[in-house]
Design an enzyme around this catalytic site. Structure first.
Site, PDB file in Angstrom:
ATOM      1  N   LYS A 143       9.239   6.636 -33.104  1.00 14.15           N
ATOM      2  CA  LYS A 143       8.300   6.038 -32.151  1.00 14.15           C
ATOM      3  C   LYS A 143       7.174   7.045 -31.962  1.00 14.15           C
ATOM      4  O   LYS A 143       6.888   7.509 -30.854  1.00 14.15           O
ATOM      5  CB  LYS A 143       9.038   5.712 -30.834  1.00 14.15           C
ATOM      6  CG  LYS A 143       8.241   4.927 -29.825  1.00 14.15           C
ATOM      7  CD  LYS A 143       8.022   3.471 -30.175  1.00 14.15           C
ATOM      8  CE  LYS A 143       7.102   2.818 -29.159  1.00 14.15           C
ATOM      9  NZ  LYS A 143       6.665   1.458 -29.543  1.00 14.15           N
ATOM     10  N   ASP A 196      10.363  -0.315 -32.842  1.00 14.92           N
ATOM     11  CA  ASP A 196      10.268  -1.723 -32.401  1.00 14.92           C
ATOM     12  C   ASP A 196      10.023  -2.632 -33.605  1.00 14.92           C
ATOM     13  O   ASP A 196      10.652  -3.683 -33.763  1.00 14.92           O
ATOM     14  CB  ASP A 196       9.204  -1.900 -31.307  1.00 14.92           C
ATOM     15  CG  ASP A 196       7.898  -1.181 -31.594  1.00 14.92           C
ATOM     16  OD1 ASP A 196       7.816  -0.423 -32.595  1.00 14.92           O
ATOM     17  OD2 ASP A 196       6.938  -1.370 -30.821  1.00 14.92           O
ATOM     18  N   ASP A 198      23.975  -1.386 -34.531  1.00 21.52           N
ATOM     19  CA  ASP A 198      24.664  -2.536 -33.920  1.00 21.52           C
ATOM     20  C   ASP A 198      23.940  -3.821 -34.334  1.00 21.52           C
ATOM     21  O   ASP A 198      24.569  -4.829 -34.664  1.00 21.52           O
ATOM     22  CB  ASP A 198      24.659  -2.438 -32.386  1.00 21.52           C
ATOM     23  CG  ASP A 198      25.955  -1.837 -31.837  1.00 21.52           C
ATOM     24  OD1 ASP A 198      26.539  -0.975 -32.523  1.00 21.52           O
ATOM     25  OD2 ASP A 198      26.376  -2.235 -30.734  1.00 21.52           O
TER      26      ASP A 198
HETATM   27 MG    MG Z   1      26.976   2.442 -30.882  1.00 21.67          MG
END
Ligand code: MG
Ligand code: IPM
Length: 358
Positions: A189, A221, A249
């Site tokens: 970022k 992002d 994830d």
């Molecule tokens: Mg994790």
């Protein structure tokens, strides 16, 4: 080959899934004439319950003395709902990562064709995806100074990186890219964060030493968006601790389920292998957890820590066959799954063992 492996089952579904990771290691040892010895230790909530410490001293000693570690999961619902708790299960995992110098967390997004329909994303978007994440694991806001004001109304976590920390993981990621698709995407970022500007500077400099690798820089992002829009565009993704935690994830949904993703944490010494999923207390002890991420973690251990490529491939092939024949745990079943082939943790572990035995 003679190796000593420490099993740390941890919390929630950890013990159920590591049982199968260990069983697969035993089967491989028998088939290939290796001598794997095992020990077990406590961590997380299990460590707190027994000793008051999420990483008991004995666990750390055993970890340092082993050739590799198979870990299950960490966390307990009790702490999730109690932000004031001073001692937390997760501290055990963070401490062992730091103590063992496990600065590089490799998270491969492996796609089994049979699971294309298990994802909420369209199969045509997913097909052909093969990503290897390099998540930095011992720096960032995870380990930077934490403060809380006296009146308790202000809090901060320092996002901090040192040049050497970025350099050492970036090198590993570049080296991996060289023997994969030769593309590296560094995620940061840098339009906002100074630590990300250091990150980008270091990666830009290093990139000059790897002219055969096509290097790209992407803001976090944008990367989060591109990952679901067109996951095929990624090969090696290099990123910081917090960004990597979140992105992987998200990426697990490309593989169909969190229950399918394994990870390897490596660095200065003993390698540490674990599913990326959490302790899933809602299904713990119910024979519902998917043991495949733990079994895939074992495949990573054999390949990365012990250099046993054939043995690792034997395991992924066995999983492939299990899935091809239609067997699923609940998390990876879809509308077309034969109900009789939806298995619990134990039966799924047994199935993989059967296919391993041939
Ligand atoms: Mg994790
Ligand atoms: C992970 C987990 C851990 C992390 C937690 C349990 C501390 O989410 O390994 O991805 O944030 O690193």
């Amino acid at each position: 080959m003679k190796k000593h492996i420490l099993v740390i089952p941890g919390d929630g579904i950890g013990p159920e899934v590591t049982t199968w990771g260990k069983a697969v290691l035993e089967e491989i040892a028998a088939q290939y004439n290796h001598e794997f010895t095992f020990d077990e230790a406590l961590m997380g909530h299990a460590g707190i319950e027994a000793t008051g410490n999420p990483l008991p001293d004995e666990t750390l000693e055993k970890a340092k003395a082993s050739d590799a570690i198979l870990f299950g999961a960490i966390g307990h619902i009790k702490y999730d709902n109690d932000p004031s708790a001073k001692v937390r299960p997760e501290q055990g995992l963070l401490k062992i990562r730091k103590e063992l110098g496990l600065y590089a967390n490799l998270r491969p997004i492996m796609l089994f064709d049979e699971l294309l329909d298990a994802s909420s994303l369209k199969p045509e978007v997913l097909r052909g995806t093969d990503i290897l994440f390099f998540r930095e694991l011992t720096g960032d806001v995870y380990f930077g100074e934490k403060t809380r004001s006296e009146d308790r109304n202000t809090a901060s976590d320092l996002m901090i990186y040192h040049r050497y920390e970025v350099e050492r993981i970036a090198k590993k990621a570049f080296e991996a890219a060289q023997v994969r698709g030769k593309r590296l995407c560094s995620v940061d970022k840098a339009n906002v964060l100074e630590s990300s500007r250091l990150w980008r500077e270091v990666v830009q400099e290093l990139a000059k030493q790897y002219p055969d690798v096509e290097t790209e820089h992407m803001f976090i992002d944008n990367a989060a968006m591109q990952l679901v829009k067109n996951p095929k565009k990624f090969d090696v993704v290099l990123t910081a601790n917090l960004f990597g935690d979140i992105l992987t994830d998200e990426a697990s949904q490309i593989a169909g389920s969190m229950g399918m993703l394994a990870s390897a944490s490596i660095g200065d010494g003993t390698g540490f292998f674990e599913p990326i999923h959490g302790s899933a207390h809602d299904i713990a002890g119910q024979d519902k957890a998917n043991p495949l991420a733990s079994i895939l973690s074992v495949a990573l251990m054999l390949e990365i820590s012990f250099g046993l490529k054939d043995e690792a491939k034997k395991i992924t092939d066995a999983i492939d066959k299990t899935l091809k024949d239609g067997y699923r745990t609940g998390d990876i079943a879809d509308a077309n799954t034969d109900k009789a082939k939806i298995l619990g943790t134990q039966a799924m572990g047994q199935k993989v063992l059967e296919y391993l035995k041939g």
